[in-house]
Design a protein around this motif. Structure first.
Motif, short mmCIF file in Angstrom:
data_model
loop_
_atom_site.label_atom_id
_atom_site.label_comp_id
_atom_site.label_asym_id
_atom_site.label_seq_id
_atom_site.Cartn_x
_atom_site.Cartn_y
_atom_site.Cartn_z
N UNK A 161 59.05 9.91 11.39
CA UNK A 161 58.50 8.84 10.57
C UNK A 161 57.12 8.44 11.03
N UNK A 162 56.44 7.61 10.21
CA UNK A 162 55.09 7.13 10.53
C UNK A 162 55.10 5.61 10.53
N UNK A 163 54.58 5.02 11.60
CA UNK A 163 54.43 3.57 11.72
C UNK A 163 52.93 3.24 11.70
N UNK A 164 52.52 2.38 10.77
CA UNK A 164 51.10 2.09 10.57
C UNK A 164 50.85 0.59 10.71
N UNK A 165 49.87 0.23 11.53
CA UNK A 165 49.43 -1.16 11.63
C UNK A 165 48.08 -1.29 10.95
N UNK A 166 48.00 -2.19 9.97
CA UNK A 166 46.71 -2.54 9.36
C UNK A 166 46.29 -3.86 9.98
N UNK A 167 45.26 -3.81 10.85
CA UNK A 167 44.92 -4.99 11.63
C UNK A 167 43.43 -5.28 11.72
N UNK A 168 43.11 -6.54 12.03
CA UNK A 168 41.72 -6.92 12.25
C UNK A 168 41.33 -6.63 13.71
N UNK A 169 40.15 -7.04 14.08
CA UNK A 169 39.64 -6.70 15.42
C UNK A 169 40.55 -7.24 16.52
N UNK A 193 83.67 -8.22 29.53
CA UNK A 193 83.61 -6.88 28.94
C UNK A 193 82.94 -5.87 29.86
N UNK A 194 83.43 -4.64 29.76
CA UNK A 194 82.79 -3.52 30.45
C UNK A 194 81.50 -3.15 29.71
N UNK A 195 80.47 -2.74 30.46
CA UNK A 195 79.19 -2.41 29.84
C UNK A 195 79.00 -0.91 29.73
N UNK A 196 78.48 -0.50 28.57
CA UNK A 196 78.01 0.88 28.40
C UNK A 196 76.56 0.79 27.94
N UNK A 197 75.65 1.23 28.77
CA UNK A 197 74.22 1.18 28.44
C UNK A 197 73.74 2.61 28.19
N UNK A 198 73.42 2.90 26.95
CA UNK A 198 72.93 4.24 26.62
C UNK A 198 71.45 4.35 27.01
N UNK A 199 71.05 5.45 27.62
CA UNK A 199 69.64 5.61 27.97
C UNK A 199 68.77 5.62 26.72
N UNK A 200 67.54 5.13 26.87
CA UNK A 200 66.60 5.14 25.76
C UNK A 200 66.36 6.58 25.29
N UNK A 201 66.38 6.75 23.98
CA UNK A 201 66.14 8.08 23.43
C UNK A 201 64.67 8.29 23.08
N UNK A 202 63.85 7.28 23.40
CA UNK A 202 62.40 7.37 23.18
C UNK A 202 62.05 7.72 21.75
N UNK A 203 62.79 7.10 20.81
CA UNK A 203 62.51 7.34 19.40
C UNK A 203 61.08 6.93 19.07
N UNK A 204 60.61 5.83 19.70
CA UNK A 204 59.25 5.33 19.43
C UNK A 204 58.19 6.37 19.76
N UNK A 205 58.42 7.15 20.82
CA UNK A 205 57.41 8.11 21.25
C UNK A 205 57.65 9.51 20.71
N UNK A 206 58.92 9.88 20.55
CA UNK A 206 59.23 11.27 20.17
C UNK A 206 59.26 11.50 18.67
N UNK A 207 59.79 10.54 17.92
CA UNK A 207 60.03 10.77 16.50
C UNK A 207 59.10 10.00 15.56
N UNK A 208 58.35 9.04 16.12
CA UNK A 208 57.49 8.21 15.28
C UNK A 208 56.03 8.45 15.63
N UNK A 209 55.21 8.72 14.61
CA UNK A 209 53.76 8.83 14.78
C UNK A 209 53.15 7.46 14.46
N UNK A 210 52.29 6.98 15.35
CA UNK A 210 51.71 5.64 15.20
C UNK A 210 50.25 5.72 14.79
#
Length: 376
Positions: free
Chosen positions: A336-344, A198-215
């Motif tokens: 969107x908002x991504x929240x981690x509830x974590x220990x030390x 198969x031929x490959x089409x690789x779309x560049x990262x849209x940086x959704x993790x950094x641009x659209x999501x607050x951590x």
């Protein structure tokens, strides 16, 4: 409305239905993939979650069925494979949302006899899990002589060890001129090798993790996590939230403790009955419940619009699982908002992950019914 876009190459009935469901223009992946599929190319394409991969392959394939030359040929034309029940079900529903072409769902765990009966309705698109599709092919109930395309959705998982033989068996059952299409969020070496034709089409990262999501990071000892979650839910009042835990047994624990505190929520884990599973997802989609507690495996393939918050009750050891979890929010250009509830220990690992993924994590705490930044 769709003039001067790749959608303009599609049948008018498809365009009318796209307009009805509120799709106004093609996404980046659709711009590249639709013309390639219309040109009958074997194709593997990589694009982040939430970028419109399903329509990218469904629309041109449905278009070909609608405009087929032999109108009397009523056999199966397209096979779509998925590693999970949820994703297969969503693909089938997506297909039905834009056309009247008959599509049918075939998944393991459902009565085989009933599925064989459904083939009498002469579907032109079949969607399902590799094991059940291959079983029906071997029983000569699914006939592949008229199939012109096969799609491997979440191809990376379909070629892993546990599904490899079935995925390969189905490919080997098809004629050599069948168009092969694969899509995935990540093309690794194994996936590339499986689809070397198969031929490959690789779309560049849209940086959704950094641009659209607050951590956010909220510290809590293990014994206090569920109570911290309860306080967070009350303070933040999310419109729609997915709550992740790595351990399946914790799904029920979290669900029961939230329910005991009169917080309405659903729960999904690997042993959830399929009918209950579907009903729970439908309630979550419709907004009848705003919270869904789930394990990673149960959530794979869930594509639910409008998720405003992802809450991770632990930090998964696999970074891909973290990205997959976070990517359930901020879909289709939303925030969107991504929240981690974590220990030390988890907070230390979260700091390392922050650097690795290039994200910014904001420490938060819940005080007096509000989510606030800690005083330094």
């Amino acid at each position: 409305m769709f003039e001067n876009t790749v959608f303009n190459s599609l049948d008018k009935s498809l365009l009318d239905n796209l307009e009805k469901i509120g799709i106004k223009e093609p996404t980046k992946v659709q711009n590249q993939v639709i013309p390639a599929i219309l040109e009958n190319k074997n194709l593997i394409f990589q694009s982040e979650t939430g970028t419109g991969k399903t329509f990218a392959y469904l629309l041109p394939l449905i278009n070909r069925i609608i405009n087929k030359e032999d109108k009397n040929n009523s056999g199966i034309k397209v096979i779509v494979l998925s590693p999970t029940f949820e994703l297969a079900s969503q693909i089938n529903q997506t297909c039905k949302s834009v056309c009247n072409v008959k599509s049918t769902l075939f998944i393991g765990g459902s009565p085989l006899k009933r599925q064989i009966e459904s083939l009498k309705e002469r579907p032109e698109i079949v969607v399902g899990n590799p094991a059940r599709i291959l079983e029906l092919i071997n029983l000569k109930k699914i006939k592949t002589k008229d199939v012109f395309a096969i799609v491997y959705d979440e191809a990376d998982r379909l070629v892993k060890k546990e599904l490899y033989d079935q995925s390969k068996g189905i490919m080997d059952s098809l004629s050599e001129n069948v168009q092969i299409i694969a899509c995935t969020a990540t093309v690794d070496k194994g996936t590339s090798k499986f689809f070397d034709m198969a031929e490959k089409i690789i779309l560049p990262q849209e940086d959704i993790l950094t641009k659209n999501i607050t951590h956010w990071a909220i510290y809590a000892e293990t014994r206090d996590k569920i109570d911290t979650l309860r306080k967070l839910i009350i303070a933040e009042n999310p419109a729609k939230a997915l709550i992740f835990t790595s351990r399946a047994d914790q799904v029920e624990n979290i669900h029961s403790k939230l329910t005991y505190k009169h917080i309405d929520c659903g729960a999904l884990h690997a042993k959830t009955d399929k009918q209950i599973r579907k009903a729970t997802i439908d309630r979550f989609k419709s907004g009848k419940i705003k919270l869904l507690v789930t394990s990673d495996l149960s959530a794979r393939g869930l594509d639910i619009q409008g998720i405003t918050h992802v809450i991770q009750m632990d930090l998964p050891s696999d970074n891909d699982f973290f990205v997959h979890r976070a990517g359930r929010t901020a879909r289709a250009g939303k925030k969107g908002i991504n929240i981690v509830i974590g220990d030390e220990f988890e907070m230390r690992n979260y700091a390392l992950l922050e650097k690795k993924l290039g994200i910014t994590v904001y420490p938060k705490e819940v005080i007096a019914g509000k989510v606030v930044s800690p005083q330094l």
